[in-house]
Design an enzyme around this catalytic site. Structure first.
Site, PDB file in Angstrom:
ATOM      1  N   HIS A  23      11.042   1.923  -0.164  1.00 16.01           N
ATOM      2  CA  HIS A  23      10.508   1.970   1.190  1.00 16.01           C
ATOM      3  C   HIS A  23      11.330   3.027   1.919  1.00 16.01           C
ATOM      4  O   HIS A  23      12.488   3.271   1.542  1.00 16.01           O
ATOM      5  CB  HIS A  23      10.640   0.618   1.898  1.00 16.01           C
ATOM      6  N   ASP A  66      14.586   1.646   2.701  1.00 18.47           N
ATOM      7  CA  ASP A  66      15.490   1.351   1.574  1.00 18.47           C
ATOM      8  C   ASP A  66      16.396   2.560   1.375  1.00 18.47           C
ATOM      9  O   ASP A  66      17.568   2.427   1.018  1.00 18.47           O
ATOM     10  CB  ASP A  66      14.712   1.137   0.259  1.00 18.47           C
ATOM     11  N   GLU A 103      -2.180   0.975  -1.853  1.00 20.93           N
ATOM     12  CA  GLU A 103      -1.974  -0.259  -2.629  1.00 20.93           C
ATOM     13  C   GLU A 103      -2.805  -1.375  -2.000  1.00 20.93           C
ATOM     14  O   GLU A 103      -2.381  -1.998  -1.024  1.00 20.93           O
ATOM     15  CB  GLU A 103      -0.483  -0.623  -2.639  1.00 20.93           C
ATOM     16  N   GLU A 140      -1.700  -3.280  -7.963  1.00 18.16           N
ATOM     17  CA  GLU A 140      -0.773  -4.372  -8.247  1.00 18.16           C
ATOM     18  C   GLU A 140      -1.563  -5.519  -8.874  1.00 18.16           C
ATOM     19  O   GLU A 140      -2.550  -6.003  -8.306  1.00 18.16           O
ATOM     20  CB  GLU A 140      -0.070  -4.839  -6.968  1.00 18.16           C
ATOM     21  N   HIS A 151      -2.278  -8.554  -6.703  1.00 16.01           N
ATOM     22  CA  HIS A 151      -3.204  -8.311  -5.596  1.00 16.01           C
ATOM     23  C   HIS A 151      -4.650  -8.354  -6.091  1.00 16.01           C
ATOM     24  O   HIS A 151      -5.538  -8.867  -5.399  1.00 16.01           O
ATOM     25  CB  HIS A 151      -2.920  -6.957  -4.935  1.00 16.01           C
ATOM     26  N   ASP A 171       1.294 -14.627  -2.566  1.00  9.61           N
ATOM     27  CA  ASP A 171       1.573 -13.528  -3.497  1.00  9.61           C
ATOM     28  C   ASP A 171       2.879 -13.839  -4.229  1.00  9.61           C
ATOM     29  O   ASP A 171       3.957 -13.781  -3.649  1.00  9.61           O
ATOM     30  CB  ASP A 171       1.717 -12.249  -2.655  1.00  9.61           C
ATOM     31  N   ASP A 198       4.289 -12.521  -7.146  1.00 10.30           N
ATOM     32  CA  ASP A 198       5.090 -11.465  -7.789  1.00 10.30           C
ATOM     33  C   ASP A 198       5.866 -11.994  -8.988  1.00 10.30           C
ATOM     34  O   ASP A 198       7.070 -11.745  -9.132  1.00 10.30           O
ATOM     35  CB  ASP A 198       6.057 -10.818  -6.773  1.00 10.30           C
ATOM     36  N   ASP A 229       6.544  -4.819  -9.650  1.00 12.50           N
ATOM     37  CA  ASP A 229       6.825  -5.362  -8.315  1.00 12.50           C
ATOM     38  C   ASP A 229       6.943  -6.869  -8.482  1.00 12.50           C
ATOM     39  O   ASP A 229       5.954  -7.594  -8.390  1.00 12.50           O
ATOM     40  CB  ASP A 229       5.718  -4.965  -7.324  1.00 12.50           C
TER      41      ASP A 229
HETATM   42  C1  XLS Z   1       3.521  -6.486  -1.053  1.00 16.05           C
HETATM   43  C2  XLS Z   1       3.548  -5.206  -1.742  1.00 16.05           C
HETATM   44  C3  XLS Z   1       4.757  -4.368  -1.444  1.00 16.05           C
HETATM   45  C4  XLS Z   1       4.478  -2.948  -1.804  1.00 16.05           C
HETATM   46  C5  XLS Z   1       5.474  -1.950  -1.344  1.00 16.05           C
HETATM   47  O1  XLS Z   1       2.722  -7.362  -1.307  1.00 16.05           O
HETATM   48  O2  XLS Z   1       3.393  -5.407  -3.113  1.00 16.05           O
HETATM   49  O3  XLS Z   1       5.885  -4.849  -2.118  1.00 16.05           O
HETATM   50  O4  XLS Z   1       4.342  -2.820  -3.180  1.00 16.05           O
HETATM   51  O5  XLS Z   1       5.414  -1.762   0.010  1.00 16.05           O
HETATM   52 MG    MG Z   2       3.409  -4.001  -4.642  1.00 19.72          MG
END
Ligand code: XLS
Ligand code: MG
Length: 344
Positions: free
Chosen positions: A49, A52, A174, A210, A213, A248, A250, A283
């Site tokens: 980011h 970051d 994304e 992703e 997602h 979400d 991950d 991610d």
């Molecule tokens: C959130 C997203 C985030 C992006 C980066 O759900 O996956 O982590 O990948 O901003």
């Molecule tokens: Mg992501």
């Protein structure tokens, strides 16, 4: 199809374990310490980011931002690491509470465009031409609060602003259907690719798919990837896994559904993903229950599982697969895939 893959993740993937219902459960790992972990875990790429790379950038001058970003680039070089992308973090500022590019307030939209330009500057300083746009708050909680046609127009305007600001930068949208908003305006790969066509430089706009997602949108991640590949739009991926229609999660890649993961690896490998420099991005979050000293295993494990599935994918008897397809014997084909996954 014998390509080798390069892996990346973002520093936020090593995290303190807070969730909406509880505080941090692990110590913060300083950024420099995180950088030391990358190679040990088998990763060569760092996703960023904007903040970051340059914390508190809202409080800094353009020169200060440039200098800090240059210092980060030097650190990457020291570690033999490459910046994969920079994503403007537009969802934490109090101003963007109801969206950044799609806010109903013109001053907020201007802030979002300025901040996005700063992310482009940081990307240049870090040596990457890729901007990821996770459109976190570009959505709504109630249908009546925003005009969805205007919202999409505004996202296109904001992307045009970045594309005009820098003639080399590429944007990977994304998509995500929900969370944090109830409904996001760019929920799927198809929406993201349609957006690309509306911009001034369609060839410089693609997607970051992703897995979780896509699953949250009720879609199969490997089919989303195939759609993007067909349009030559798969600029990068965020592999992970997801247990059904919840928050979400991950989760570690392949931890929930091996076959769904195999099919993602299969389609990437079938079309030589990586041949244009694309990274296998992850991610993923460590489980909140994980103790400090073992809070990077999710990264190591996701990469290992990707490579194990790659072996399985490449080990499939393609002639036998083709024959079963020709005979339309999909029951037998299904058994073949499941047995391959079982090592049977
Ligand atoms: C959130 C997203 C985030 C992006 C980066 O759900 O996956 O982590 O990948 O901003
Ligand atoms: Mg992501």
């Amino acid at each position: 199809m014998a390509g080798t893959y390069r892996f990346s993740f973002g520093p936020w993937n090593i995290h303190e374990g807070a969730d909406p219902f509880g505080p941090d459960v692990r110590d913060s790992v300083p950024f420099n310490q995180k950088l030391r972990e990358y190679k040990k875990l088998g990763f060569d790429g760092v996703q960023f980011h904007d903040d970051d790379a340059v914390p508190n950038l809202n409080d800094l001058t353009a020169d200060e931002i440039a200098n800090e970003a240059k210092a980060v680039k030097a650190k990457l070089d020291d570690h033999g690491l490459t910046a994969e992308f920079v994503a403007p973090r537009l969802w934490e500022d109090p101003r963007t509470i109801d969206g950044a590019y799609t806010s109903n307030d013109a001053d907020v939209r201007q802030y979002a465009r300025d901040r996005s330009r700063q992310a482009v500057d940081i990307a240049n300083a870090l040596g990457t031409d890729l901007i990821v746009l996770w459109l976190a708050r570009e959505g709504t909680y109630i249908r009546e609060a925003k005009d969805s046609k205007v919202a999409v127009d505004r996202i296109v305007e904001a992307m045009n602003d970045m594309l005009d600001y820098d003639n080399n930068i590429r944007i990977a949208v994304e998509p995500k259907p929900n969370e944090p908003m109830d409904h996001a305006y760019i929920p799927t790969t198809g929406h993201a690719i349609a957006l690309a066509a509306r911009t001034r430089s369609p060839e410089r706009v693609g997607v970051n798919i992703e897995s979780a997602h896509a699953i949250l949108a009720g879609l199969d991640p490997s089919d989303e990837m195939g759609f993007a590949l067909s349009f030559d739009k798969l600029f990068t991926v965020h592999l992970n896994d997801q247990n059904g229609l919840k928050f979400d999660q991950d989760k570690t890649f392949a931890a929930v559904d091996l076959r769904r993961a195999l099919n993602q690896v299969r389609i990437l490998d079938a079309y030589d993903y990586g041949k244009n420099g694309e990274w296998v991005g992850l991610d993923i979050k460590a489980m909140r229950t994980q103790k400090d000293e073992v809070a990077t295993k999710h990264l190591r494990n996701s990469r290992d599982l990707f490579l194990k599935l790659l072996d399985i994918s490449r080990g499939l008897d393609t002639q036998a697969v083709d024959e079963l397809i020709a005979q339309r014997d999909y029951e037998e084909l299904e058994l073949m895939i499941v047995k391959a996954l079982l090592g049977a």
